[in-house]
Design a protein around this motif. Structure first.
Motif, short mmCIF file in Angstrom:
data_model
loop_
_atom_site.label_atom_id
_atom_site.label_comp_id
_atom_site.label_asym_id
_atom_site.label_seq_id
_atom_site.Cartn_x
_atom_site.Cartn_y
_atom_site.Cartn_z
N TYR A 75 0.84 -1.20 0.00
CA TYR A 75 0.00 0.00 0.00
C TYR A 75 0.88 1.25 0.00
N PHE A 76 1.91 1.22 0.83
CA PHE A 76 2.83 2.37 0.89
C PHE A 76 3.54 2.55 -0.44
N LEU A 77 4.00 1.45 -1.03
CA LEU A 77 4.71 1.54 -2.30
C LEU A 77 3.80 2.08 -3.40
N ARG A 78 2.56 1.65 -3.38
CA ARG A 78 1.62 2.13 -4.40
C ARG A 78 1.30 3.61 -4.23
N SER A 79 1.44 4.13 -3.01
CA SER A 79 1.12 5.54 -2.76
C SER A 79 2.26 6.47 -3.18
N LEU A 80 3.43 5.91 -3.44
CA LEU A 80 4.57 6.74 -3.83
C LEU A 80 4.40 7.26 -5.26
N PRO A 81 4.93 8.45 -5.53
CA PRO A 81 4.83 8.99 -6.90
C PRO A 81 5.86 8.36 -7.84
N THR A 82 5.77 7.06 -7.97
CA THR A 82 6.68 6.33 -8.85
C THR A 82 5.94 5.15 -9.43
N SER A 83 6.52 4.51 -10.42
CA SER A 83 5.85 3.43 -11.11
C SER A 83 6.23 2.07 -10.52
N GLY A 84 5.41 1.08 -10.82
CA GLY A 84 5.73 -0.28 -10.40
C GLY A 84 7.02 -0.77 -11.01
N LEU A 85 7.34 -0.27 -12.21
CA LEU A 85 8.60 -0.65 -12.85
C LEU A 85 9.79 -0.21 -12.01
N HIS A 86 9.77 1.02 -11.52
CA HIS A 86 10.87 1.50 -10.67
C HIS A 86 10.96 0.70 -9.38
N ILE A 87 9.81 0.38 -8.80
CA ILE A 87 9.78 -0.37 -7.55
C ILE A 87 10.43 -1.75 -7.74
N LEU A 88 10.02 -2.44 -8.79
CA LEU A 88 10.54 -3.78 -9.01
C LEU A 88 11.97 -3.76 -9.53
N ALA A 89 12.33 -2.71 -10.28
CA ALA A 89 13.71 -2.60 -10.75
C ALA A 89 14.67 -2.43 -9.58
N SER A 90 14.25 -1.69 -8.54
CA SER A 90 15.10 -1.52 -7.37
C SER A 90 15.27 -2.86 -6.64
N LYS A 91 14.21 -3.66 -6.59
CA LYS A 91 14.31 -4.98 -5.99
C LYS A 91 15.23 -5.88 -6.82
N TYR A 92 15.10 -5.76 -8.11
CA TYR A 92 15.91 -6.57 -9.04
C TYR A 92 17.39 -6.24 -8.89
N LEU A 93 17.70 -4.95 -8.78
CA LEU A 93 19.09 -4.52 -8.63
C LEU A 93 19.66 -5.03 -7.31
N TRP A 94 18.88 -4.92 -6.23
CA TRP A 94 19.39 -5.42 -4.95
C TRP A 94 19.62 -6.93 -5.00
N LEU A 95 18.71 -7.66 -5.64
CA LEU A 95 18.87 -9.10 -5.73
C LEU A 95 20.15 -9.45 -6.50
N ALA A 96 20.46 -8.68 -7.54
CA ALA A 96 21.71 -8.91 -8.28
C ALA A 96 22.91 -8.70 -7.37
N VAL A 97 22.88 -7.64 -6.56
CA VAL A 97 23.96 -7.37 -5.62
C VAL A 97 24.06 -8.50 -4.59
N GLU A 98 22.92 -8.95 -4.11
CA GLU A 98 22.88 -10.01 -3.10
C GLU A 98 23.48 -11.30 -3.64
#
Length: 241
Positions: A75-98
């Motif tokens: 809910y919080f993520l959806r309320s941010l002024p950003t797209s789902g693509l940016h949200i998941l891309a940030s998760k994707y980048l962290w997973l690559a680092v991990e």
């Protein structure tokens, strides 16, 4: 700016897991080192730990999405002024680092066991590295590494899409998500077969001791991963608040 804020959120939420996984890897490595007497067996068992980063890339994508819904932070993520693509891309980048960090944590004890397996092993390694550089084979090694990275590239985003599809059906989300992942895997394998990746190898061929990487394979893996990430971002944006 929003992307890097989201990425920092991923770091803060997941760094303890990475430290814990590193501790487990170290513990397993110590058990192997002190409980297994045969040096060749020690090196082999340590090398088996290399499956852990691959498993993390395979499974963590499901957990990343499931965790947001389980804690209602979507809910919080959806309320941010950003797209789902940016949200998941940030998760994707962290997973690559991990995955990269876990790979390093696994390789360190593997190299240690190899170097201590027999007298002169360190000198042999140095001689091997000098030979690689002398023959200008570093580029060949990087080509092989790139093919491995490209092979893992679509796995997390396949998990994102599958988990988000599962979220739309409620109580049987894991079943639907699992079936979706299997279907995506089947489509991928079918395309691999049509493009002859299964028959000719996933992007690698040998010609006069030189590694050749298939441009078709590179473009295919990057394109599929990008399209799946776009689809996952769209699905995340479509979730009902």
């Amino acid at each position: 700016m929003h992307f890097w804020m989201l990425f920092r959120k991923e770091v803060e939420q997941n760094y303890q897991w990475v430290l814990g996984a590193a501790a487990v890897i170290l513990l397993l490595s110590l058990v192997i080192q002190f409980q297994v007497k045969d040096s060749s067996v020690r090196a082999a068992l340590s090398a088996m730990l290399l499956g852990l980063p691959f498993l993390d890339a395979l499974v963590k994508g499901f957990y990343q999405i499931r965790n947001e819904y389980a804690r209602n932070t979507h809910y919080f993520l959806r309320s941010l002024p950003t797209s789902g693509l940016h949200i998941l891309a940030s998760k994707y980048l962290w997973l690559a680092v991990e995955v990269l960090l876990l790979t390093v944590f696994v390789l360190l004890p593997v190299f240690y066991f190899i170097l201590t397996s027999q007298p002169g092993a360190f000198q042999q390694l140095m001689d091997g590295l000098r030979d690689i550089l002398a023959r200008n084979q570093l580029g060949e090694f990087l080509k092989v590494l790139s093919v491995v990275v490209l092979a893992v590239l679509p796995l997390p985003v396949m998990a994102y899409v599958s988990q988000l599809v599962g979220q739309r059906v409620g109580k049987v989300e894991w079943l639907v998500g699992g079936v979706t992942y299997i279907l995506l895997s089947w489509v991928g394998i079918t395309l691999y077969d049509q493009l002859h990746f299964l028959k000719d190898g996933p992007g690698l061929t040998m010609a006069n001791s030189t590694v050749e990487v298939s441009l078709t394979y590179v473009v295919f893996q990057i394109t599929v991963s990008a399209l799946l990430l776009l689809l996952a971002g769209w699905l995340f944006d479509q979730q009902d608040l």
